[in-house]
Every structure is written in structure tokens, then in C-alpha cells.
Write a protein that holds these residues in place. Structure first.
Motif, mmCIF file in Angstrom:
data_model
loop_
_atom_site.group_PDB
_atom_site.id
_atom_site.type_symbol
_atom_site.label_atom_id
_atom_site.label_comp_id
_atom_site.label_asym_id
_atom_site.label_seq_id
_atom_site.Cartn_x
_atom_site.Cartn_y
_atom_site.Cartn_z
ATOM 1 N N GLY A 27 -44.881 -16.127 -18.024
ATOM 2 C CA GLY A 27 -46.054 -16.688 -17.359
ATOM 3 C C GLY A 27 -47.208 -16.831 -18.318
ATOM 4 N N ASP A 28 -48.401 -17.069 -17.776
ATOM 5 C CA ASP A 28 -49.588 -17.265 -18.614
ATOM 6 C C ASP A 28 -49.981 -16.011 -19.380
ATOM 7 O OD1 ASP A 28 -49.818 -19.906 -17.837
ATOM 8 O OD2 ASP A 28 -51.157 -19.444 -16.169
ATOM 9 N N SER A 29 -49.977 -14.852 -18.693
ATOM 10 C CA SER A 29 -50.421 -13.622 -19.360
ATOM 11 C C SER A 29 -49.296 -12.618 -19.578
ATOM 12 C CB SER A 29 -51.540 -12.966 -18.552
ATOM 13 O OG SER A 29 -51.098 -12.661 -17.243
ATOM 14 N N HIS A 30 -48.216 -12.735 -18.811
ATOM 15 C CA HIS A 30 -47.037 -11.876 -18.975
ATOM 16 C C HIS A 30 -45.865 -12.488 -18.224
ATOM 17 C CE1 HIS A 30 -47.630 -10.336 -14.882
ATOM 18 N NE2 HIS A 30 -48.883 -10.029 -15.200
ATOM 19 N N PHE A 31 -44.704 -11.886 -18.347
ATOM 20 C CA PHE A 31 -43.530 -12.408 -17.651
ATOM 21 C C PHE A 31 -43.720 -12.271 -16.145
ATOM 22 C CE2 PHE A 31 -41.759 -12.462 -21.782
ATOM 23 C CZ PHE A 31 -40.634 -13.278 -21.742
ATOM 24 N N GLU A 32 -43.061 -13.157 -15.382
ATOM 25 C CA GLU A 32 -43.177 -13.162 -13.932
ATOM 26 C C GLU A 32 -41.792 -13.278 -13.307
ATOM 27 O OE1 GLU A 32 -45.661 -16.542 -13.240
ATOM 28 O OE2 GLU A 32 -47.474 -15.521 -13.936
ATOM 29 N N ILE A 33 -41.664 -12.728 -12.099
ATOM 30 C CA ILE A 33 -40.405 -12.781 -11.368
ATOM 31 C C ILE A 33 -40.548 -13.751 -10.202
ATOM 32 C CG2 ILE A 33 -38.749 -11.476 -9.985
ATOM 33 C CD1 ILE A 33 -39.562 -8.979 -11.585
ATOM 34 N N ASN A 34 -39.616 -14.676 -10.098
ATOM 35 C CA ASN A 34 -39.588 -15.610 -8.977
ATOM 36 C C ASN A 34 -38.994 -14.869 -7.776
ATOM 37 O OD1 ASN A 34 -38.775 -17.530 -7.030
ATOM 38 N ND2 ASN A 34 -38.531 -19.103 -8.603
ATOM 39 N N ALA A 35 -39.826 -14.583 -6.781
ATOM 40 C CA ALA A 35 -39.407 -13.798 -5.618
ATOM 41 C C ALA A 35 -38.304 -14.484 -4.813
ATOM 42 C CB ALA A 35 -40.607 -13.512 -4.725
ATOM 43 N N ASP A 36 -38.257 -15.806 -4.851
ATOM 44 C CA ASP A 36 -37.236 -16.536 -4.102
ATOM 45 C C ASP A 36 -35.861 -16.436 -4.751
ATOM 46 O OD1 ASP A 36 -39.102 -17.378 -2.196
ATOM 47 O OD2 ASP A 36 -39.594 -19.182 -3.346
ATOM 48 N N THR A 37 -35.832 -16.184 -6.045
ATOM 49 C CA THR A 37 -34.575 -16.099 -6.783
ATOM 50 C C THR A 37 -34.107 -14.652 -6.962
ATOM 51 O OG1 THR A 37 -35.258 -18.077 -7.996
ATOM 52 C CG2 THR A 37 -33.416 -16.846 -8.902
ATOM 53 N N CYS A 38 -35.037 -13.719 -7.035
ATOM 54 C CA CYS A 38 -34.739 -12.303 -7.267
ATOM 55 C C CYS A 38 -33.792 -11.761 -6.195
ATOM 56 C CB CYS A 38 -36.047 -11.504 -7.265
ATOM 57 S SG CYS A 38 -35.844 -9.721 -7.491
ATOM 58 N N ILE A 39 -32.757 -11.027 -6.641
ATOM 59 C CA ILE A 39 -31.790 -10.440 -5.704
ATOM 60 C C ILE A 39 -31.971 -8.928 -5.565
ATOM 61 C CG2 ILE A 39 -30.078 -12.280 -6.004
ATOM 62 C CD1 ILE A 39 -28.571 -10.362 -7.941
ATOM 63 N N ASP A 40 -33.091 -8.399 -6.030
ATOM 64 C CA ASP A 40 -33.432 -6.978 -5.893
ATOM 65 C C ASP A 40 -32.408 -6.034 -6.508
ATOM 66 O OD1 ASP A 40 -35.731 -7.697 -4.386
ATOM 67 O OD2 ASP A 40 -34.521 -7.815 -2.571
ATOM 68 N N CYS A 41 -31.816 -6.426 -7.610
ATOM 69 C CA CYS A 41 -30.790 -5.583 -8.224
ATOM 70 C C CYS A 41 -31.376 -4.470 -9.087
ATOM 71 C CB CYS A 41 -29.822 -6.430 -9.040
ATOM 72 S SG CYS A 41 -30.535 -7.161 -10.529
ATOM 73 N N GLY A 42 -32.601 -4.668 -9.615
ATOM 74 C CA GLY A 42 -33.247 -3.648 -10.429
ATOM 75 C C GLY A 42 -32.851 -3.635 -11.889
ATOM 76 N N SER A 43 -32.036 -4.565 -12.314
ATOM 77 C CA SER A 43 -31.626 -4.605 -13.721
ATOM 78 C C SER A 43 -32.819 -4.731 -14.648
ATOM 79 C CB SER A 43 -30.669 -5.779 -13.973
ATOM 80 O OG SER A 43 -29.461 -5.582 -13.298
ATOM 81 N N CYS A 44 -33.783 -5.513 -14.252
ATOM 82 C CA CYS A 44 -34.967 -5.728 -15.084
ATOM 83 C C CYS A 44 -35.780 -4.448 -15.248
ATOM 84 C CB CYS A 44 -35.836 -6.831 -14.483
ATOM 85 S SG CYS A 44 -36.392 -6.528 -12.779
ATOM 86 N N ALA A 45 -35.966 -3.728 -14.158
ATOM 87 C CA ALA A 45 -36.773 -2.504 -14.191
ATOM 88 C C ALA A 45 -36.175 -1.468 -15.129
ATOM 89 C CB ALA A 45 -36.919 -1.928 -12.791
#
Length: 56
Positions: A27-45
Motif C-alpha cells: 500500500g501507500d505506507s505499508h502492506f495491506e490485506i484485501n479483506a475480501d480475498t483473505c481466508i483467515d489462515c494466519g500464515s501472514c501473521a
């Protein structure tokens, strides 16, 4: 509920590489997660070195 990336993000890109559905983009200031695409798997966290990714 989708995960969110806080202002603690240092834009390293580790989360984007870990996302199995490519829901994370720079994103403009940091990475962003698209809530419509996210499957809540937690891999990113689990890969974030600063702990900037939280459950939304």
C-alpha cells in the motif's frame, strides 16, 4: 474476520510471500490485506518479524 496490518509494518514483504491466496499487496505506507480475498489462515501473521499483523 480478515487479518489487518498495523502501522508497525516495515514493508519487508514476508507476509505477501506467505499468503496462499495473494491477498496482500504493498500500500501507500505499508502492506495491506484485501479483506475480501483473505481466508483467515494466519500464515501472514506467523511470518511477520514485527508482529504487525493482527486479527481484524
Amino acid at each position: 474476520m480478515a487479518y489487518v496490518i498495523t502501522d508497525d509494518c516495515v514493508s519487508c514483504g514476508a507476509c505477501a510471500a506467505a499468503c496462499p491466496v495473494e491477498a496482500i499487496s504493498e500500500g501507500d505506507s505499508h502492506f495491506e490485506i484485501n479483506a475480501d480475498t483473505c481466508i483467515d489462515c494466519g500464515s501472514c501473521a506467523g511470518t511477520c518479524p514485527t508482529g504487525a499483523i493482527k486479527e481484524g
